[in-house]
Design an enzyme around this catalytic site. Structure first.
Site, short mmCIF file in Angstrom:
data_model
loop_
_atom_site.label_atom_id
_atom_site.label_comp_id
_atom_site.label_asym_id
_atom_site.label_seq_id
_atom_site.Cartn_x
_atom_site.Cartn_y
_atom_site.Cartn_z
N GLU A 4 46.59 42.23 40.21
CA GLU A 4 46.97 40.99 40.90
C GLU A 4 47.80 41.22 42.16
OE1 GLU A 4 45.40 38.51 40.43
OE2 GLU A 4 44.64 38.65 38.37
N GLU B 106 40.27 35.52 30.40
CA GLU B 106 41.55 36.17 30.72
C GLU B 106 42.68 35.22 30.31
OE1 GLU B 106 42.28 37.20 34.82
OE2 GLU B 106 43.97 38.44 34.26
N ALA C 39 41.32 30.21 39.88
CA ALA C 39 39.96 30.72 39.75
C ALA C 39 39.98 32.00 38.94
CB ALA C 39 39.36 30.99 41.14
N MET C 40 38.78 32.46 38.57
CA MET C 40 38.68 33.64 37.70
C MET C 40 37.56 34.56 38.15
SD MET C 40 39.88 35.25 35.19
CE MET C 40 39.20 36.85 34.77
N GLU C 41 37.88 35.86 38.18
CA GLU C 41 37.01 36.86 38.80
C GLU C 41 35.95 37.46 37.88
OE1 GLU C 41 40.35 37.30 38.10
OE2 GLU C 41 40.76 39.34 37.41
N ASN C 42 35.47 36.73 36.85
CA ASN C 42 34.44 37.25 35.95
C ASN C 42 33.35 37.98 36.73
OD1 ASN C 42 35.64 35.49 33.84
ND2 ASN C 42 34.76 33.89 35.16
N HIS D 32 38.68 41.08 43.73
CA HIS D 32 38.87 41.61 42.37
C HIS D 32 37.66 42.44 41.93
CE1 HIS D 32 42.62 40.27 40.71
NE2 HIS D 32 42.37 38.97 40.77
N HIS E 117 40.20 36.24 47.31
CA HIS E 117 40.94 36.87 46.21
C HIS E 117 40.01 37.23 45.05
CE1 HIS E 117 44.60 37.37 43.63
NE2 HIS E 117 43.74 37.01 42.67
N GLU E 118 39.24 36.26 44.60
CA GLU E 118 38.38 36.53 43.43
C GLU E 118 37.29 37.55 43.79
OE1 GLU E 118 39.74 35.48 40.86
OE2 GLU E 118 41.00 33.98 41.84
#
Ligand code: TRP
Ligand code: ZN
Length: 882
Positions: free
Chosen positions: A342, A144, A284-287, A323, A319-320
């Site tokens: 978001e 992203e 962080a990232m929600e992959n 998502h 949060h992640e």
């Protein structure tokens, strides 16, 4: 600019595309130009041969014409810094393809095809941390928003959803753990190498793809979902860090349960993996099924993490995870819709944290962040609506506006609908758009249909930038026993939006009876025009109006209250936020040097009395007490006084702290002693005690540096946890005393090699307000532990400095010079992170002329550099525009 070094036209020679710098004027992408993709990619197969220096990738995709797209024979495959090694269509050498800049244009003859493209990647030299990169010897990805195109050629846009199968082959010794999205369907070995195949059954956009390979260990657990399915959970970290993952795991399980109970959302795979990496551009990232985190939002134990760190971990893990529905199952049609995922997900994580801890304290913290970070954005050159209309570089739009104001906008819908109807709206949204790439408009429509709201005018919150200014005036009619509240509203002009229309503003209010100190119930008023009036009967006496309770709307409210009424609300309001707000208003007036009115005219004394009452009020807990002891941020005060003199504001704040510390030294010492006796654990009582302890220490040290140093020294030595140790260090770092360097050295020795704690060591020194702070920061940039390659380290030193008004706004202008130098040096290494430092300089218009000129000069110096990244160019360009 040196013409001889002008970049060649990037599309002149396809072989050059890889190396071609960005053209000088970056293209603007517009929301109104959206068209559906001409080609879809229902299936993709990625075959990686892993290596830190070179990773080879064969990508196979099944593509087919989009019946709803344009009849374009050519498929547009995005690329960024990659070259085509081999390209076939249906098994035969591809013909007629061209490069357009970094992108690959491939003409196809039928309605469907199988494309195979080979690319080679160089993870070790990827310092941008987008695409595939190496971090501490491990391989990981960040896609992203537009990182997938740094891995392979693909229609890298969120409305192209594909089923992914990923095969990884690599050295057993270097990459014992091989992870990707979904489930592992096959694994095996062959001598020194091994392989794994992962399959994700859920179609997803390319920005949610992830791969991790390396020497990792995991903490495992499991969660049984509401329908009785068992989900395996794993948190992967570097060896030695496993004992610091307990809190993250607990947070994850709480989040999974909470989302079932509150939003009816169940997890949809049998496995949920989290990996922590130390080099990461964001939080962080929600992959899908494989969240990747900055280590700072995973690792915690009492010796290394503060109470605030524990809270942040809970919030970001939530949060992640959230998502998975708001972002992954329902994704975004295009990047203009970013707030769709978001804003909504921030609201969800705020609600989650409120449910796990103290809801009133959480609300105050969230409003403080909004005012300190989003309000300045909304009043400056980078202001944009929560759904922007255009961008040059989408990475620049991961902003407090899109995230935090986006959450406030949905929170207003929640306030207007009420709990039950809001849930109906969110249920309908998830049901209608499951598996789709949706728009903000889709969300609004689902809320209208499901929650029964009329949101026609409310759409302006998505369209207009700028924080609405509302004034309130109360008019009392003694004969009729009635009061009329008169409101005006105006939304300030923002770049590209000179004229604004009135917004619908839900305002929660209560009318207090001065004598009874009670109100007759809350009301929700809806402002919807430039002027609105509301009449209330049954008020024999003029009431004290408590307005925007709970901060029901993200506005600036000028309620035209006397100091006396603010003192009343600070003492008696039953809405914790309103009580806090009344006190902040009093403090703000005092710090801005506004004339006092009301009781005796001595506002300082009134503030001290109010604070004194807070210090031993047994009706409030310590976590709330800490909020009521916190002075307004300078960044917030700068917004209130245009043009602002940061030096004067810092001096005013220091002066007030000294006054309060002196006046209240008795009760502050008593509070300190009581709190210091509370033993360490993670309960609200114990955390609250630590919070008020350091705040009391900080006020006491402002009044008496010697006593402060003594107490801080003792607190540091006695500390059995990071909250106390860091609190003592922060107080000490502000003091010009000999023990300061001794404690800093001890702290460094004690935590040497622990990256997250060494980050704190840098940040503590960069947040100091003593006279030599800039010299210290300059020296720290040369410290062996400092590196430009690690964003956490860069932020801990320089973002902390940019947020420290005593340093950044030093009257010499040296703070501005240092930030400009940093942006220039960091840009080629990590453009995304470099661009995040520009907005601090961009606020020059709100600062007094002498400093403003120096801030502008710093921006102009950046702008004059050749070969700036698109990221930095956009931010600098907009910051200098008239
Ligand atoms: N989607 C991520 C989040 O909010 C944000 C994010 C993580 C991100 N890494 C990024 C955005 C890199 C841009 C670039 O949870
Ligand atoms: Zn997010």
């Amino acid at each position: 600019m040196d013409i001889a070094r002008n970049p060649e036209r990037p599309d002149a020679n396809p072989e050059m595309a890889d190396a071609a710098p960005e053209p000088q004027a970056p293209a603007t992408v517009r929301r109104e130009d959206y068209t559906p993709p001409a080609w879809l990619v229902p299936e993709i197969h990625l075959d990686f041969e892993l290596g830190l220096e070179v990773t080879k990738l064969r990508t196979t995709m099944k593509v087919e014409r989009n019946p709803d797209g344009a009849a374009d024979r050519t498929i547009h495959l995005c690329g960024d810094g990659i070259a085509v090694r081999e390209l076939t269509v249906d098994g035969a050498q591809a013909e007629g393809w061209t490069m357009s800049g970094a992108n690959l244009l491939l003409p196809l003859s039928g309605d469907a095809a199988e494309i195979m493209v080979e690319t080679h990647l160089h993870p070790s030299t990827n310092s941008q941390l987008m695409g595939l990169y190496a971090s501490n010897g491990m391989l990981c990805t960040q896609c992203e928003a537009e990182g997938f195109r740094r891995i392979t050629f693909f229609p890298d846009r969120p409305d192209v959803l594909s089923r992914y199968t990923v095969r990884m082959t690599g050295s057993k010794a270097d990459f014992p753990v091989l992870l990707s999205n979904g489930n592992c369907t096959e694994a095996g070995e062959d001598g020194d190498t091994h392989y794994a195949v992962w399959h994700d059954p859920w179609p997803k956009p390319s920005y949610l793809f992830a791969l991790v390979a390396g020497r990792l260990v995991s903490r495992r657990d499991s969660f049984t979902t509401m329908s009785g399915r068992k989900v395996d959970l794993a948190i992967w970290v570097r060896e030695g860090d496993e004992d610091r993952t307990g809190h993250a795991m607990e947070s994850l399980k709480h989040a999974m349960r909470w989302d079932e109970e509150t939003f009816g959302r169940e997890y949809d795979l049998d496995l949920f993996n989290i990996v922590a990496v130390s080099d990461f551009n964001m939080g962080a990232m929600e992959n899908k099924g494989l969240n990747i985190f900055n280590t700072r939002y995973i690792l915690a134990n009492p010796d290394t993490a503060t109470d605030a760190d524990y809270d942040a971990i809970e919030g970001v893990v939530g949060h992640e995870y959230f998502h998975n529905w708001s972002g992954n199952r329902v994704t975004c049609r295009d990047w203009f819709q970013l707030s769709l995922k978001e804003g909504f997900t921030v609201l969800r994580d705020q609600m989650f944290s409120a449910a796990m801890g103290s809801a009133p304290v959480k609300r105050i913290e969230d409003v403080r962040i909004l005012r300190a970070a989003q309000f300045p954005e909304d009043s400056g050159p980078l202001a944009h609506p929560i759904r922007p209309d255009s961008y040059q570089e989408i990475s620049n739009f991961y902003t407090a506006t899109v995230y935090n104001k986006g959450a406030e906008v949905i929170r207003m819908m929640h306030a207007m609908a009420g709990e039950k109807a809001f849930r109906k709206g969110s249920d309908l949204y998830f049901e209608r758009h499951d598996g789709e790439a949706a728009t903000c408009e889709d969300f609004i429509t689902a809320m209208e249909d499901g929650a029964g709201l009329d949101l026609r005018q409310f759409r302006r919150w998505y369209e207009q930038a700028g924080t609405p200014r509302v004034t309130m005036r109360a008019e009392h009619d003694a004969d009729e026993g009635a009061v009329t509240l008169h409101f005006t509203q105006a939304v300030p002009a923002t770049p590209g939006q000179p004229d604004k229309k009135p917004m619908p503003i839900p305002l929660r209010i209560a009318l207090f009876d001065r004598e009874m100190r009670r109100h007759g119930g809350e009301k929700l008023l809806m402002l919807d025009a430039a002027e609105n009036s509301f009449r209330f009967t049954g008020c024999a006496m003029p009431p004290v109006v408590s307005a925007n309770r709970g901060f029901s709307a993200p506005i600036v409210l000028d309620a035209d209250m006397s100091d006396t009424d603010l003192v009343f609300l600070a003492a008696h309001d039953d809405d914790s936020f309103a009580r806090y707000e009344a006190q902040q208003q009093l403090l703000t007036r005092e710090l801005l040097g506004r004339d006092a009115d009301g009781a005796g005219g001595d506002r300082r004394a009134a503030i001290a009395d109010a604070l004194g009452a807070v210090l031993d009020d047994t009706r409030i807990d310590d976590l709330m007490r800490g909020e009521l002891m916190t002075l307004p941020a300078i960044s917030f005060l700068i917004e209130q006084a245009v043009p602002a003199d940061p030096g004067a504001l810092v001096a005013a704040r220091d002066g007030l702290r000294e006054y309060l510390g002196t006046r209240l030294s008795g009760p502050l010492n008593a509070l300190y002693e009581r709190a210091a006796a509370v033993p360490y654990d993670l309960s609200a009582e114990s955390r609250g005690a630590r919070k008020v302890k350091t705040l009391a220490l900080s006020l006491l040290s402002a009044a008496d540096a010697a006593q402060g140093a003594r107490l801080a020294q003792a607190q540091y030595r006695a500390a059995d946890n990071m909250t106390d140790r860091q609190g003592a260090m922060m107080v000490m770092a502000n003091l010009d005393v000999a023990e300061r360097e001794e404690l800093l050295a001890d702290f460094h020795r004690r935590h040497a090699g622990d990256a997250l704690v060494i980050d704190k060591w840098f940040a503590i020194q960069a947040s100091a307000s003593h006279a030599d702070v800039l010299d210290h920061i300059a020296a720290l940039a040369d410290h062996p532990d400092f590196t430009m390659k690690n964003p956490n380290r860069v932020r801990s030193l320089f973002m902390t400095m940019a947020g420290n008004p005593a340093a950044f706004h030093d009257e010499s202008g040296r703070g501005y010079t240092m930030i400009a130098d940093l942006v220039i040096a960091l840009d080629p290494i990590n453009a995304q992170t470099a661009a995040r430092f520009v907005p601090a300089l961009g606020r020059w218009r709100r600062i007094e002329p002498k400093r403003a000129a120096m801030m502008r000069a710093a921006l102009e110096r950046i702008a004059a550099r050749p070969r700036l990244s698109k990221d930095v160019r956009e931010q600098v360009g907009k910051s200098l525009e008239d």
